[in-house]
Motif scaffolding. Structure first.
Motif, mmCIF file in Angstrom:
data_model
loop_
_atom_site.group_PDB
_atom_site.id
_atom_site.type_symbol
_atom_site.label_atom_id
_atom_site.label_comp_id
_atom_site.label_asym_id
_atom_site.label_seq_id
_atom_site.Cartn_x
_atom_site.Cartn_y
_atom_site.Cartn_z
ATOM 1 N N SER A 61 32.582 1.510 7.959
ATOM 2 C CA SER A 61 31.444 1.136 7.592
ATOM 3 C C SER A 61 31.163 -0.161 7.636
ATOM 4 O O SER A 61 30.108 -0.897 7.681
ATOM 5 C CB SER A 61 31.126 1.808 6.222
ATOM 6 N N ILE A 80 34.101 8.075 15.296
ATOM 7 C CA ILE A 80 33.551 6.501 14.988
ATOM 8 C C ILE A 80 32.074 6.377 15.446
ATOM 9 O O ILE A 80 31.344 5.808 14.603
ATOM 10 C CB ILE A 80 34.464 5.561 15.973
ATOM 11 N N PRO A 124 34.543 8.384 9.109
ATOM 12 C CA PRO A 124 33.484 7.694 9.536
ATOM 13 C C PRO A 124 33.490 6.531 8.472
ATOM 14 O O PRO A 124 33.350 5.247 8.750
ATOM 15 C CB PRO A 124 32.335 8.551 9.458
ATOM 16 N N HIS A 125 33.633 6.522 7.145
ATOM 17 C CA HIS A 125 33.246 5.589 6.171
ATOM 18 C C HIS A 125 34.336 4.585 6.424
ATOM 19 O O HIS A 125 34.258 3.363 6.087
ATOM 20 C CB HIS A 125 33.307 6.258 4.886
ATOM 21 N N LYS A 185 24.601 1.303 15.647
ATOM 22 C CA LYS A 185 25.124 2.701 15.809
ATOM 23 C C LYS A 185 25.520 2.619 17.341
ATOM 24 O O LYS A 185 25.043 1.705 18.113
ATOM 25 C CB LYS A 185 24.085 3.761 15.655
ATOM 26 N N SER A 223 29.395 6.206 12.889
ATOM 27 C CA SER A 223 29.572 5.438 11.859
ATOM 28 C C SER A 223 28.286 4.196 12.201
ATOM 29 O O SER A 223 28.045 4.151 13.216
ATOM 30 C CB SER A 223 30.883 4.700 11.795
#
Ligand code: ATP
Ligand code: PYR
Ligand code: K
Ligand code: MG
Length: 588
Positions: A27, A480, A23-24, A493, A483
């Motif tokens: 970001s 994803i 996920p990061h 989101k 994220s």
């Protein structure tokens, strides 16, 4: 300088490693990574006004009961409309798309719910699949139910699938000479026999459908009706008659299921040789194929062979049909062959009613959890069935224990919950459905907030299932979703995942990842749409899409915006059968 970006296309090469999709990584957009090709494009979409002339709003008759609050006045011209039903629309709008119910609901249709109005009430209440049980009702009776459901789908845009459940060759009592029930008292002597009597059944005599009955059973065996609702002990055998003494009194219902136990174990003698699919079942299967049912659920499956046999029978009988075969796990023999059975099937049902008559009750919860997990691993939808809200057959509210049971199924993230007697013949079918709906919504929200489900990480896909690159793309897309994207200084989101899928396979893979937002699945036929309606988190639409993703997206956005189901600024993650890519798109 960061350009203002309305759409991003993250294209994954076929050698793409999914580990890169933590996920990061996402970001902040743009995020060039050596292994991830990020193409920054001019907005993928024409301004919405430019595509309006290409859009057809759904037929007014399909939306008669729905008043869109903000539908723009678009001119109808071209493409196939996208069917949306009122229940889906309400659920998507109630608290925003992220709160859409993910757990699906199967309702057994019986005398209480077979009329058009009653079926409509279930449809509006959120029924996703209607189940007809071939233990009951004539073909004529069941045909009426199928016709009503089909009419609801055609006229109101629902996608309710029909599931036909076979009788199977379980051992059961006769029909009590037409009586609705019969009371067995403690210590009474009853005769169970293979003789049949028609309407003049002697007192305290029960006919049994299985010829080998008197040979299989021994003096001292226990005979359980409906898994123990009434219990007898065998005291004497006289030719075809088995004389029994009632030890646990109770109500005998017509065609109730019978099992025999010896020294604490289920007796499996000649009865173990009974065919899983009886001659009556084959006739019912022919009927189901002719009626175009969406699912055939096979009762008392013992091995994978019977599923394979049925699937090839369906394929040869009706090559164009898309009937999915569901293995009902309710026989003690199936537990030894779970992996192969589920792998051979298109889905499974934890049929806790009969299962609980074949294994000690305290083993049922762990078997349920194991089957739910295994189905997820093998990418097969799973239904948990029987007695979820049993008390609601008679009462307008459930017991606290029933609510806890339903909650546990939702927490396990099974695909679907099933109502049996509650909707077939209970006093409060709509209330029972409403309880399943509200408990699902509440527990799903709780799980999302606190991440109460065991792990976000989907269980590793079994090596026996080849999910390949589509599987990796779907896992990546599901990750994803969690994220936070920064677009034009707004933190966003994802509101939904979109999947364009011809066979439904890509939608199933996305569902398997149990992502954090609903999955709008666009399928080209209503039969794929109905089939997908059983699966966790999928909101299936029928859409005549092309290989040109830009035009597909334009069309979909216009239609969904016109219905108020998405709005400008929403962040959508898109995957499809056609492209090996994940697109992150800000709705224009
Ligand atoms: N078509 C029908 N006609 C009459 N009664 C029905 C019908 N379908 C269901 N019922 C009633 O609802 C009860 C529960 O229905 P259901 O079909 O789920 O039975 P079950 O015993 O749980 O399933 P199975 O027979 O597959 O094990 C039945 O025992 C029966 O009384
Ligand atoms: C549903 C079903 O067949 C059972 O629970 O036995
Ligand atoms: K059945
Ligand atoms: Mg059963």
């Amino acid at each position: 300088m960061t350009p203002s970006i309305t759409s991003q296309s993250l294209r994954l090469s076929s050698s793409f490693s999914i580990a890169a999709l933590q996920p990061h990584t996402f970001s902040k957009i743009p995020l060039p990574k050596s292994h991830l090709r990020v193409s920054r494009q001019a907005p993928l979409f024409k301004p919405i006004s430019a595509v309006q002339s290409n859009v057809l709003l759904p037929d007014a008759s399909k939306t008669a009961t729905f008043q869109p609050s903000n539908a723009p006045h678009l001119t109808a011209v071209n493409t196939e409309a996208m069917e949306v039903d009122r229940a889906t629309e309400v659920e998507l709008k109630e608290n925003g798309s992220r709160s859409k119910r993910r757990t699906k609901i199967v309702c057994t249709i019986g005398p209480r719910t077979c009329g058009f109005d009653e079926l409509e009430a279930l449809a509006v209440g959120g029924m996703n699949v209607a189940r007809i049980n071939m233990c009951h009702g004539t073909h004529e009776w069941n045909r009426k139910v199928i016709e009503h459901v089909r009419r609801l789908n055609e006229e109101r845009g629902f996608a309710i699938a029909i599931m036909m459940d076979t009788q199977g060759s379980e051992i059961h009592m006769g029909d009590l000479g037409g009586a609705t029930s019969s009371k067995a008292e403690d210590g009474e002597i009853w005769t169970f026999t293979v003789r049949s009597f028609g309407s003049n059944c002697p007192e305290r005599t029960i006919s049994v459908n299985y010829d080998g009955f008197a040979e299989d059973i021994k003096v001292g065996d226990e005979l359980l009706v409906d898994g123990g609702m009434v219990r007898f002990v065998v005291t004497e055998k006289i030719g075809p008659d088995v004389i029994c003494c009632c030890t646990d009194p109770g109500l005998l219902l017509p065609r109730a299921n019978l099992t025999f136990w010896r020294n604490g174990s289920l007796v499996q003698e000649h009865n173990a040789m009974l065919p899983t699919i009886s001659s009556k079942d084959w006739l019912d299967i022919d009927y189901g194929i002719a009626e175009g049912v969406d699912f055939i659920a096979v009762s008392f499956v013992k091995s994978a062979e019977v599923i394979k046999h049925l699937k090839s029978y369906i394929a040869s009988r009706s090559p164009a049909s898309n009937i999915a075969v569901i293995a009902k796990i309710e026989s003690i023999d199936s537990l030894k062959n779970l992996n192969e059975i589920i792998l051979a099937s298109d889905g499974a049902m934890v049929a806790r009613g009969d299962l609980g008559a074949q294994v000690p009750l305290e083993q049922v919860p762990s078997i349920q959890e194991k089957i739910v997990q295994l189905c997820r691993q093998l990418n097969k939808p799973v239904i948990v069935a029987s007695q979820l809200l049993e008390s609601m057959i008679e009462y307008p509210i459930p017991t606290r224990a029933e609510v806890a049971d339903v909650s546990e199924v939702v927490r396990q993230q099974a695909d679907a919950l099933m109502l049996s007697g509650e909707s077939a013949m209970g006093q409060f079918p709509d209330k029972a459905l409403a309880v399943l709906r509200s408990v699902s919504l509440r527990i799903e929200k709780w799980c999302r907030e606190g991440k109460q489900h065991a792990t976000f990480e989907p269980p590793p896909i079994s090596s026996s299932v080849s999910a390949g690159i589509p599987g990796e793309i779907c896992n990546g897309a599901a990750k994803i979703v969690t994220s936070v994207f920064e677009l034009s200084a707004n933190k966003l989101k994802a509101s939904a995942l979109f999947v364009y899928t011809k066979t439904g396979q890509m939608a199933s893979l996305l569902s398997r990842s149990r992502p954090d937002c609903p999955i709008f699945a666009f399928a080209p036929t209503s039969s794929v749409r109905r089939r997908l309606n059983l699966q966790w988190g999928l909101v299936p639409f029928c859409l005549n899409f092309s290989d040109d993703m830009e035009s597909n997206l334009n069309q979909t956005f216009s239609l969904l915006k016109a219905r108020g189901l998405i709005k400008s600024g929403d962040l959508i993650i898109v995957v499809s059968d056609m492209l090996q890519s994940i697109q992150v798109i800000n709705v224009p």
